[in-house]
Design a protein around this motif. Sequence first.
Motif, PDB file in Angstrom:
ATOM      1  N   SER A 204       0.814  -1.207   0.000  1.00 22.44           N
ATOM      2  CA  SER A 204       0.000   0.000   0.000  1.00 22.44           C
ATOM      3  C   SER A 204       0.853   1.266   0.000  1.00 22.44           C
ATOM      4  O   SER A 204       0.451   2.299  -0.517  1.00 22.44           O
TER       5      SER A 204
ATOM      6  N   ASN B 103       1.366   3.148  -4.150  1.00 23.46           N
ATOM      7  CA  ASN B 103       0.448   4.284  -4.070  1.00 23.46           C
ATOM      8  C   ASN B 103       0.923   5.414  -4.990  1.00 23.46           C
ATOM      9  O   ASN B 103       1.954   6.033  -4.741  1.00 23.46           O
TER      10      ASN B 103
ATOM     11  N   GLU C 163     -17.314   6.127 -11.645  1.00 22.46           N
ATOM     12  CA  GLU C 163     -16.928   6.478 -10.271  1.00 22.46           C
ATOM     13  C   GLU C 163     -17.304   7.926  -9.961  1.00 22.46           C
ATOM     14  O   GLU C 163     -17.734   8.245  -8.847  1.00 22.46           O
TER      15      GLU C 163
ATOM     16  N   SER D  85     -19.978   7.154  -7.244  1.00 23.37           N
ATOM     17  CA  SER D  85     -19.220   6.828  -6.032  1.00 23.37           C
ATOM     18  C   SER D  85     -18.435   7.990  -5.456  1.00 23.37           C
ATOM     19  O   SER D  85     -17.783   7.828  -4.428  1.00 23.37           O
ATOM     20  N   SER D  86     -18.450   9.141  -6.094  1.00 24.02           N
ATOM     21  CA  SER D  86     -17.707  10.298  -5.596  1.00 24.02           C
ATOM     22  C   SER D  86     -18.681  11.424  -5.281  1.00 24.02           C
ATOM     23  O   SER D  86     -19.741  11.529  -5.901  1.00 24.02           O
TER      24      SER D  86
ATOM     25  N   GLU E 188     -14.573  13.643  -2.318  1.00 20.68           N
ATOM     26  CA  GLU E 188     -14.297  12.374  -1.643  1.00 20.68           C
ATOM     27  C   GLU E 188     -14.695  11.241  -2.576  1.00 20.68           C
ATOM     28  O   GLU E 188     -15.831  11.206  -3.079  1.00 20.68           O
ATOM     29  N   ASP E 189     -13.773  10.293  -2.821  1.00 16.25           N
ATOM     30  CA  ASP E 189     -14.084   9.193  -3.728  1.00 16.25           C
ATOM     31  C   ASP E 189     -14.438   7.936  -2.958  1.00 16.25           C
ATOM     32  O   ASP E 189     -14.581   7.945  -1.739  1.00 16.25           O
ATOM     33  N   THR E 190     -14.552   6.842  -3.680  1.00 18.16           N
ATOM     34  CA  THR E 190     -14.996   5.586  -3.081  1.00 18.16           C
ATOM     35  C   THR E 190     -14.025   5.037  -2.048  1.00 18.16           C
ATOM     36  O   THR E 190     -14.390   4.238  -1.202  1.00 18.16           O
ATOM     37  N   ASN E 191     -12.760   5.463  -2.111  1.00 21.38           N
ATOM     38  CA  ASN E 191     -11.761   5.027  -1.132  1.00 21.38           C
ATOM     39  C   ASN E 191     -11.737   5.903   0.114  1.00 21.38           C
ATOM     40  O   ASN E 191     -10.853   5.750   0.959  1.00 21.38           O
ATOM     41  N   LYS E 192     -12.710   6.828   0.210  1.00 18.40           N
ATOM     42  CA  LYS E 192     -12.808   7.753   1.339  1.00 18.40           C
ATOM     43  C   LYS E 192     -11.601   8.695   1.413  1.00 18.40           C
ATOM     44  O   LYS E 192     -11.324   9.263   2.472  1.00 18.40           O
ATOM     45  N   MET E 193     -10.910   8.854   0.298  1.00 20.12           N
ATOM     46  CA  MET E 193      -9.821   9.817   0.204  1.00 20.12           C
ATOM     47  C   MET E 193     -10.376  11.126  -0.351  1.00 20.12           C
ATOM     48  O   MET E 193     -11.277  11.123  -1.195  1.00 20.12           O
TER      49      MET E 193
ATOM     50  N   CYS F 241      -4.516  14.457  -7.313  1.00 22.35           N
ATOM     51  CA  CYS F 241      -4.148  13.050  -7.541  1.00 22.35           C
ATOM     52  C   CYS F 241      -3.175  12.913  -8.707  1.00 22.35           C
ATOM     53  O   CYS F 241      -2.548  11.864  -8.878  1.00 22.35           O
TER      54      CYS F 241
END
Length: 467
Positions: free
Chosen positions: A141, A145, A279, A283-284, A301-306, A323
């Motif tokens: 991870s 990344n 996404e 999901s965002s 905020e995206d699906t990864n909670k980032m 990103c």
Amino acid sequence: METGHDPAEWGTQSDPIGHRVGARCAHPQRLEVHTATQYKLVFVPFTGVDHHKKSVTFAAGLIAKEDVDSYTWLLKHFKKAMGKVPACTVTDQDPAMRVAISRVFDTTRHRYCMWHIMTKVCEKVGPTLARNEDFLRSLNSVVWNETQTISEFEAAWQTVMEKHELVDHRWFTHLFEIREYWIPAFFNDMFMGGLMKTTSRSESENNVFNSCTSPHLILTDFFIKFEKAIDKQRHTQTRLNADCEDKFPELKTTLLLERQAATTYTIAVFYDVQKEILEARFSSQIINKTIEGNTIRLEIEDTNKMVYSVEYNSTTRTTHCTCNMFNRIGLQCRHVLLAFKDARLERIPGQYITPRWTRSTCWPYAQLYANPELGEPTEVVSGDTRMGTVFDEFFKCVGNAYGNTDRITELAQILKQYREKTTESMPQMETRARKSGMIRSFCGSTSSPNILVHPPPLQRTKVRESD
């Protein structure tokens, strides 16, 4: 062969079609090393990524030694054959190759292959940590990344090393010292074309070239196997080009952005863009929005909670996301696409469509050469010239008509009428000239005006009847 050098060295060579495609796509470059033949030669292919995200071999060489002089000689020949230096070169950690690259590829950015490094982890840490799922998950991870900053990587690396008592481990200490050569955070400002991260790419390359390299092969057997591997690669690219010419991918939303992407990008690349569009839509979410004049700042905020920050200028239609996905691979991320949707944009701005990923790149070698029968040259080939514009407009029309029976029927009728009109008005000689010109374009060479070899004259033989 290079006279006066160590024996059995083979310079890079490139055919007309391969040269043009290579020059167009040779941004990131990967060098692999294999033992090739019973003469203990070292096989070094130069590999990149084409417009379908498939590996493509630009050139290859055979050298007798893995030393600085041999690699320098090889790289000089590659540079001469391609006519340019790749923006980024990826290799394993061979010190001789590193010195040679700095000598010959003076403007390239050298990077070590992450896959080669990470395959050694279990061997270096010992059996206990090699079976520790928590350690492997934590390390992966951190290393893989692509969105973290340099400071975030360094802090996360230190946490993993301390947790698993690897702070004084010699191998990991060395990896941290050379982190600028292999960690994605140090290359966020550079287009990499997806070449570096995907482990399956390295594995597939090894499988391809391992099939044509062996310490038991003689040179003729090696060349036969190598040509078969390259022919298979070219056949795959030709098939995918044809798919882009006559297939239209399935759409999953009603957004005009997705329809534009389907008519603009190659099919393989479109599916990546489609994933980001889905996404962005489902999901965002925008958790904060501020407006200062023409500048809109969004926290998404995206699906990864980032949470990532996007800045969009409504006047210039320029945008930037923290990103850095567009800088890395030339495609817009879900965060920017959500910002486009929020701004009610119906199309991705032209400055954010990377030409190398588009359908027009499927015809970089579909060059219409001068037609000697007509005595006039024809227009050439690239995404910005006439042929590319025709294909681009055609696919846009198909995209606009997609899903609407009346529009599809109308488009088919218009195309049919145009074909019948041009066929009737086209002289027979011009038809033949265009066909021969297209054939020459795909063969990669023009026909010579001086024909020295002619077919033998036909002779009728008498057939004797049997009594």
